[in-house]
Design an enzyme around this catalytic site. Structure first.
Site, PDB file in Angstrom:
ATOM      1  N   CYS A   1      43.451  41.108  40.763  1.00 40.42           N
ATOM      2  CA  CYS A   1      42.116  40.795  41.103  1.00 40.42           C
ATOM      3  C   CYS A   1      41.381  41.770  42.087  1.00 40.42           C
ATOM      4  CB  CYS A   1      41.961  39.541  41.954  1.00 40.42           C
ATOM      5  SG  CYS A   1      42.915  38.079  41.120  1.00 40.42           S
TER       6      CYS A   1
ATOM      7  N   ASP B   1      37.743  34.391  32.544  1.00 40.63           N
ATOM      8  CA  ASP B   1      37.497  35.110  33.731  1.00 40.63           C
ATOM      9  C   ASP B   1      35.845  35.354  33.931  1.00 40.63           C
ATOM     10  OD1 ASP B   1      37.984  36.786  35.841  1.00 40.63           O
ATOM     11  OD2 ASP B   1      39.076  38.216  34.913  1.00 40.63           O
TER      12      ASP B   1
ATOM     13  N   HIS C   1      41.412  33.670  35.448  1.00 40.20           N
ATOM     14  CA  HIS C   1      41.079  34.823  36.637  1.00 40.20           C
ATOM     15  C   HIS C   1      42.533  34.335  37.504  1.00 40.20           C
ATOM     16  CE1 HIS C   1      39.705  38.045  38.994  1.00 40.20           C
ATOM     17  NE2 HIS C   1      39.843  36.889  40.013  1.00 40.20           N
TER      18      HIS C   1
END
Ligand SMILES: *[C@@H]1O[C@H](CO)[C@@H](O)[C@H](O)[C@H]1NC(C)=O
Ligand SMILES: *[C@@H]1O[C@H](CO)[C@@H](O)[C@H](O)[C@H]1NC(C)=O
Ligand SMILES: *[C@@H]1O[C@H](CO)[C@@H](O)[C@H](O)[C@H]1NC(C)=O
Length: 264
Positions: free
Chosen positions: A153, A200, A232
């Site tokens: 991330c 995501d 995600h």
């Protein structure tokens, strides 16, 4: 076949090594248990450091994995366990505290947590020097010669940033990178791979296609793998009770390890 033997086969390790892992769970990738690394401060940066066992360390004496966390940082158990998993795969693994003791709360949806303020306070001008200090600890103090970055991330963008010319890392992997800029992709000077989630919001299919095209223009070896049933964050925080998500998280990990074993 015992699961440790299967993981050993996937990683190309002798089975004896896989069954002597220094944690209760003898598989390479651990989802639960007590982290085995330790925190140390070097160059004014707090780092979580996980060491491979002696035999594996000898096989890769001058390489390291620089683990760049999501916004939850070092306090998140899964980040420590995943760093330990890279150590079990043979790499000295170092995860700097990217947030100087001030990571996001465990749940980013907690009322009052201001994500835009958090990101504004942790832009490249703040985070780049922390990563640069960590790289100089690896290279200058530990004599590491080849560095792979793995980022998740928030950290995924920085995995790419640090394989640009002169930034100090050699090979990158990013799972579900957020805020990764076009210029940051075009600037890479080393092999880069991505693990992408089916769901995501920060990297929907159209953006994924753009990223693939930019990787082609960057003229470095690349790989983009899409994992079904994942969201995600899955590279770190998958629901491992769900077999498809578990496969995605483990797949992302083995994708990174294979990438490093081959290209570093
Ligand atoms: C050390 O890092 C802290 C942030 O964690 C910073 O406030 C401080 O200025 C740094 N000190 C030096 C000497 O760089
Ligand atoms: C969140 O932070 C931004 C940037 O610092 C600020 O403009 C905004 O007003 C903050 N929002 C809330 C709800 O506090
Ligand atoms: C995790 O996955 C299991 C199995 O699919 C499911 O029963 C459970 O509700 C999921 N947990 C969460 C928090 O989504």
């Amino acid at each position: 076949m015992r699961s440790a033997a299967i993981f050993a086969a996937v990683l190309g390790l002798p089975t004896a090594l896989a069954s002597s892992c220094p944690v209760e769970d003898s598989t390479i990738v651990a989802h639960a248990g007590t982290p085995v690394g330790k925190e140390e401060v070097h160059n004014n940066v707090t780092m979580y450091i996980s060491q491979p066992d002696e035999e594996r360390r000898r096989a890769k004496p001058d390489t390291a994995v620089l683990y760049l966390t999501d916004v939850f940082g070092l306090p998140l158990l899964e980040n420590r366990l995943l760093a330990d998993s890279f150590a079990r795969a043979g790499y000295l693994t170092v995860a700097p505290d990217l947030f100087s003791g001030d990571p996001a709360l465990g749940d980013i949806n907690v009322p009052g947590f201001n994500t835009s303020a958090f990101l504004a306070n942790h832009g490249p001008e703040v985070t780049d020097p922390i990563i640069a200090s960590t790289i100089s600890y690896l290279r200058d103090d530990l004599g590491i010669k080849k560095i792979a970055t793995t980022g998740y991330c928030y950290g995924g963008r920085y995995a790419f940033r640090f394989i640009a010319d002169g930034k100090g890392a050699d090979v990158a992997y990013a799972a579900h990178p957020s805020l990764l800029g076009n210029d940051e992709i075009l600037a890479i000077e080393g092999p880069a791979a991505i693990g992408a989630a089916e769901n995501d919001g920060m990297m929907p299919p159209a953006r994924r296609a753009e990223i693939e095209s930019l990787l082609g223009q960057a003229k470095q070896p690349f790989q983009v793998s899409l994992y079904s049933g994942t969201n995600h964050g899955f590279g770190v925080r998958a629901n491992i009770s769900d077999p498809v998500q578990r496969f995605g998280k483990e797949g992302a990990f083995y994708q990174a390890v294979r990438w490093f074993d081959y290209f570093l």
